[in-house]
Design a protein around this motif. Structure first.
Motif, PDB file in Angstrom:
ATOM      1  N   TYR A 269     -14.790 -17.434-109.284  1.00 10.81           N
ATOM      2  CA  TYR A 269     -15.497 -18.351-109.673  1.00 10.81           C
ATOM      3  C   TYR A 269     -15.566 -17.697-111.119  1.00 10.81           C
ATOM      4  CZ  TYR A 269     -20.229 -18.342-111.996  1.00 10.81           C
ATOM      5  OH  TYR A 269     -21.492 -18.914-112.497  1.00 10.81           O
ATOM      6  N   GLU A 270     -15.315 -16.674-111.411  1.00  6.98           N
ATOM      7  CA  GLU A 270     -15.238 -16.641-113.212  1.00  6.98           C
ATOM      8  C   GLU A 270     -13.901 -17.613-113.806  1.00  6.98           C
ATOM      9  OE1 GLU A 270     -15.098 -12.610-113.891  1.00  6.98           O
ATOM     10  OE2 GLU A 270     -16.732 -12.680-113.651  1.00  6.98           O
ATOM     11  N   ASN A 271     -13.642 -17.943-112.807  1.00 10.81           N
ATOM     12  CA  ASN A 271     -12.165 -18.733-113.752  1.00 10.81           C
ATOM     13  C   ASN A 271     -12.015 -20.155-113.758  1.00 10.81           C
ATOM     14  OD1 ASN A 271      -9.089 -18.848-114.200  1.00 10.81           O
ATOM     15  ND2 ASN A 271      -8.622 -19.990-112.322  1.00 10.81           N
ATOM     16  N   ARG A 272     -13.134 -20.185-112.603  1.00 10.98           N
ATOM     17  CA  ARG A 272     -13.731 -22.101-112.653  1.00 10.98           C
ATOM     18  C   ARG A 272     -14.920 -22.328-113.256  1.00 10.98           C
ATOM     19  NH1 ARG A 272     -13.578 -25.934-107.093  1.00 10.98           N
ATOM     20  NH2 ARG A 272     -12.509 -23.616-106.117  1.00 10.98           N
ATOM     21  N   ALA A 273     -15.653 -21.338-113.637  1.00 11.09           N
ATOM     22  CA  ALA A 273     -16.405 -21.000-114.432  1.00 11.09           C
ATOM     23  C   ALA A 273     -15.981 -21.745-116.122  1.00 11.09           C
ATOM     24  CB  ALA A 273     -17.234 -20.273-114.782  1.00 11.09           C
TER      25      ALA A 273
ATOM     26  N   ARG B 193      -1.367 -33.521 -89.254  1.00 16.80           N
ATOM     27  CA  ARG B 193      -0.271 -33.788 -89.783  1.00 16.80           C
ATOM     28  C   ARG B 193      -0.440 -34.066 -91.068  1.00 16.80           C
ATOM     29  NH1 ARG B 193       5.390 -34.840 -88.605  1.00 16.80           N
ATOM     30  NH2 ARG B 193       5.910 -36.398 -89.359  1.00 16.80           N
ATOM     31  N   VAL B 194       0.130 -33.218 -92.170  1.00 18.91           N
ATOM     32  CA  VAL B 194      -0.223 -34.333 -93.220  1.00 18.91           C
ATOM     33  C   VAL B 194       1.524 -33.561 -94.193  1.00 18.91           C
ATOM     34  CG1 VAL B 194      -2.372 -32.309 -93.457  1.00 18.91           C
ATOM     35  CG2 VAL B 194      -0.331 -31.125 -94.440  1.00 18.91           C
ATOM     36  N   ALA B 195       1.085 -34.534 -94.919  1.00 19.75           N
ATOM     37  CA  ALA B 195       2.842 -34.940 -96.601  1.00 19.75           C
ATOM     38  C   ALA B 195       1.375 -33.396 -97.564  1.00 19.75           C
ATOM     39  CB  ALA B 195       2.967 -35.807 -96.986  1.00 19.75           C
ATOM     40  N   TYR B 196       2.904 -33.196 -98.113  1.00 19.46           N
ATOM     41  CA  TYR B 196       1.901 -31.738 -99.386  1.00 19.46           C
ATOM     42  C   TYR B 196       3.298 -31.863 -99.842  1.00 19.46           C
ATOM     43  CZ  TYR B 196       5.172 -28.313 -97.398  1.00 19.46           C
ATOM     44  OH  TYR B 196       6.603 -27.574 -97.255  1.00 19.46           O
ATOM     45  N   GLN B 197       2.476 -32.196-101.264  1.00 21.37           N
ATOM     46  CA  GLN B 197       3.405 -31.306-102.414  1.00 21.37           C
ATOM     47  C   GLN B 197       2.909 -29.259-102.660  1.00 21.37           C
ATOM     48  OE1 GLN B 197       4.344 -34.211-105.129  1.00 21.37           O
ATOM     49  NE2 GLN B 197       3.209 -35.809-103.572  1.00 21.37           N
ATOM     50  N   ARG B 198       3.791 -28.883-102.867  1.00 18.42           N
ATOM     51  CA  ARG B 198       3.519 -27.591-103.592  1.00 18.42           C
ATOM     52  C   ARG B 198       3.765 -27.341-105.017  1.00 18.42           C
ATOM     53  NH1 ARG B 198       6.244 -23.895 -99.873  1.00 18.42           N
ATOM     54  NH2 ARG B 198       4.022 -24.458 -98.342  1.00 18.42           N
ATOM     55  N   TYR B 199       2.762 -26.649-105.161  1.00 14.13           N
ATOM     56  CA  TYR B 199       2.470 -25.772-106.994  1.00 14.13           C
ATOM     57  C   TYR B 199       2.444 -24.998-106.735  1.00 14.13           C
ATOM     58  CZ  TYR B 199      -0.203 -24.595-110.882  1.00 14.13           C
ATOM     59  OH  TYR B 199       0.189 -23.539-112.218  1.00 14.13           O
ATOM     60  N   ILE B 200       3.671 -24.033-107.489  1.00 15.38           N
ATOM     61  CA  ILE B 200       3.564 -22.742-107.371  1.00 15.38           C
ATOM     62  C   ILE B 200       3.688 -22.319-109.004  1.00 15.38           C
ATOM     63  CG2 ILE B 200       5.517 -20.655-107.383  1.00 15.38           C
ATOM     64  CD1 ILE B 200       6.635 -22.067-105.662  1.00 15.38           C
ATOM     65  N   GLY B 201       2.566 -21.356-109.340  1.00 14.34           N
ATOM     66  CA  GLY B 201       2.409 -20.901-110.313  1.00 14.34           C
ATOM     67  C   GLY B 201       0.701 -20.430-110.902  1.00 14.34           C
ATOM     68  N   PRO B 202       0.145 -20.102-111.578  1.00 12.05           N
ATOM     69  CA  PRO B 202      -1.651 -19.023-112.080  1.00 12.05           C
ATOM     70  C   PRO B 202      -2.196 -20.774-111.589  1.00 12.05           C
ATOM     71  CG  PRO B 202      -0.397 -18.759-113.894  1.00 12.05           C
ATOM     72  CD  PRO B 202       0.304 -20.295-112.982  1.00 12.05           C
ATOM     73  N   TYR B 203      -3.057 -20.437-110.039  1.00  9.70           N
ATOM     74  CA  TYR B 203      -4.174 -21.574-110.171  1.00  9.70           C
ATOM     75  C   TYR B 203      -5.368 -21.425-111.190  1.00  9.70           C
ATOM     76  CZ  TYR B 203      -3.152 -19.668-105.267  1.00  9.70           C
ATOM     77  OH  TYR B 203      -2.447 -19.538-103.903  1.00  9.70           O
ATOM     78  N   GLY B 204      -6.017 -22.795-111.321  1.00 10.10           N
ATOM     79  CA  GLY B 204      -7.294 -22.622-112.697  1.00 10.10           C
ATOM     80  C   GLY B 204      -6.849 -24.192-112.533  1.00 10.10           C
TER      81      GLY B 204
END
Length: 322
Positions: A127-131, A178-189
Motif C-alpha cells: 500500500y505504501e509503495n503504491r501510495a 489459457r494466457v499469453a504472458y510477458q514477464r517482468y523481473i525487478g522491483p514491483y512498482g
C-alpha cells in the motif's frame, strides 16, 4: 553483442525454464533436461543462465525451493513441515530445516507461526509503495496526463485506510484459462507500470488483443525475495490456436476455488482492498490461501474510467478450507 531480437528470444526461452523449475521443484532438475527446455546446448546453457539471471542454475533452484516452501508454510496450515519439504525437493526434514534456518534465520515452525503478521506487513508495504507511485494497472492504456487519480498519500505515511470497501466476496469456481504472458523481473512498482505501457500494451494492440481479459500476477513476496529478482507476469487471455510469436510465452492459469471480490475505486487504493480482504474477510471465512497465485483480473480497454480515475477489477484469492 545480442540484437534486440536475440534478447527477446533468449528471454522467451529462459522464462520457459523458470516456469519448468517452479513446476518440478520436487524433482532433481537435471541440467540436460533444463537445457532441452531452453533449446540451448548443455555445454552453453549453464553459463547463459548464470549470465542472464545473475545467479547459477543451482543457486536459483535452491532459492526457489526455499521461497516456495516459505509460501506453503504460510498458506497451508494443514500440511506437515515434512510434506512441504519433500514437495519442494528436499530429501529429508533435517536437510530442509538446516537450509531454511540458514536462509531465513528461523525454523520452519517459527516461520509458520508468524505468517499472519508477515502477510499484513506485506500488504501494508505494498500500500505504501503504491501510495507513492502510480498504480501499475491504472495506466495500462492511458498516459499520465490523462488521469487525475484521487487518494494518493502525499506524506508517504503509514497505512491508514481511507474507507472500508465492504466488498461482497463470493467463492467462485473459476475455470483454467489459457494466457499469453510477458514477464517482468525487478522491483514491483513503477517498473511494472512502465512494462505494461511500453511492452505489453503495444504487443496486445498489434495482435488485436486489446478487448481480451487481462491478469496481473505478482509471484514473489518482496519481504522474502530480493527486489531485483521479483517476478510479475502481465497476462492476456488467448484462444487455443493463438501463436504469440517471440515476444510472449503461453501457459494456463489454474482453475479452482477462488474468493472473488469486485473492486471499484481509485487505482491507488487497490491495496486498501487487498488489506481488507486479507485482514478481515479471510480469517472470518473459514478458508485459507493455497499456493496458487493471487491475481487482479480486468479488461484493459474498460478497467479505468479516464474521467474519474475509478479503476475496476476482480481481486481473486485462491482458497481452500482450513
Amino acid at each position: 553483442m545480442l540484437s534486440n531480437g536475440e534478447k527477446v528470444e533468449y528471454a522467451r526461452r529462459l522464462n520457459s525454464v523458470l516456469d519448468y523449475v517452479d513446476q518440478h521443484l520436487d524433482t532433481s532438475l537435471e541440467l540436460d533436461k533444463l537445457a532441452e527446455v531452453a533449446h540451448f546446448s548443455r555445454f552453453h546453457f549453464h553459463r547463459i543462465f548464470a549470465a542472464w539471471m545473475g545467479e547459477t542454475l543451482g543457486d536459483y533452484a535452491r532459492r526457489r525451493r526455499l521461497e516456495t516452501a516459505a509460501w506453503r508454510l504460510s498458506c497451508d496450515r494443514q500440511a506437515s513441515v515434512l510434506d512441504i519439504a519433500l514437495a519442494c525437493g528436499f530429501a529429508s526434514g533435517e536437510a530442509f530445516a538446516r537450509a531454511f534456518k540458514l536462509r531465513f534465520d528461523c525454523t520452519p515452525s517459527q516461520w509458520r507461526a508468524g505468517s499472519d503478521e508477515r502477510r499484513l506487513a506485506q500488504v501494508r508495504a505494498g500500500y505504501e509503495n503504491r501510495a507513492r507511485h502510480d498504480s501499475n494497472l491504472s495506466q495500462v492504456l492511458s498516459n499520465s496526463d490523462q488521469v487525475n487519480v484521487n487518494g494518493i498519500c502525499e506524506d508517504g505515511g503509514s497505512y491508514q485506510p481511507r474507507r472500508k470497501y465492504l466488498m461482497e466476496v463470493n467463492i467462485v469456481q473459476l475455470p483454467a484459462v489459457r494466457v499469453a504472458y510477458q514477464r517482468y523481473i525487478g522491483p514491483y512498482g513503477p517498473g511494472v507500470t512502465e512494462f505494461w505501457r511500453s511492452k505489453v500494451t503495444p504487443w496486445m494492440q498489434v495482435h488485436g488483443l486489446q478487448d481480451q481479459v487481462c491478469y496481473g500476477i505478482g509471484y514473489d513476496d518482496p519481504s522474502v525475495t530480493a527486489a531485483d529478482k521479483c517476478r510479475y507476469d502481465a497476462c492476456v487471455t488467448i484462444t487455443e490456436g493463438f501463436a504469440p510469436g517471440a515476444h510472449a510465452n503461453v501457459k494456463t492459469l489454474p482453475g479452482g476455488a477462488y474468493a472473488v471480490a469486485q473492486f471499484n475505486g481509485p487505482a491507488t487504493a487497490v491495496n486498501d482492498a487487498w488489506m481488507e480482504l486479507m485482514r478481515e474477510y479471510l480469517p472470518a471465512s473459514g478458508m485459507q490461501c493455497d499456493d496458487r497465485p493471487c491475481f487482479e483480473q480486468f479488461s484493459a480497454n474498460s478497467a479505468l474510467d479516464l474521467q474519474t480515475g475509478i479503476f475496476s477489477c476482480l481481486l481473486c484469492i485462491p482458497v481452500k478450507a482450513l
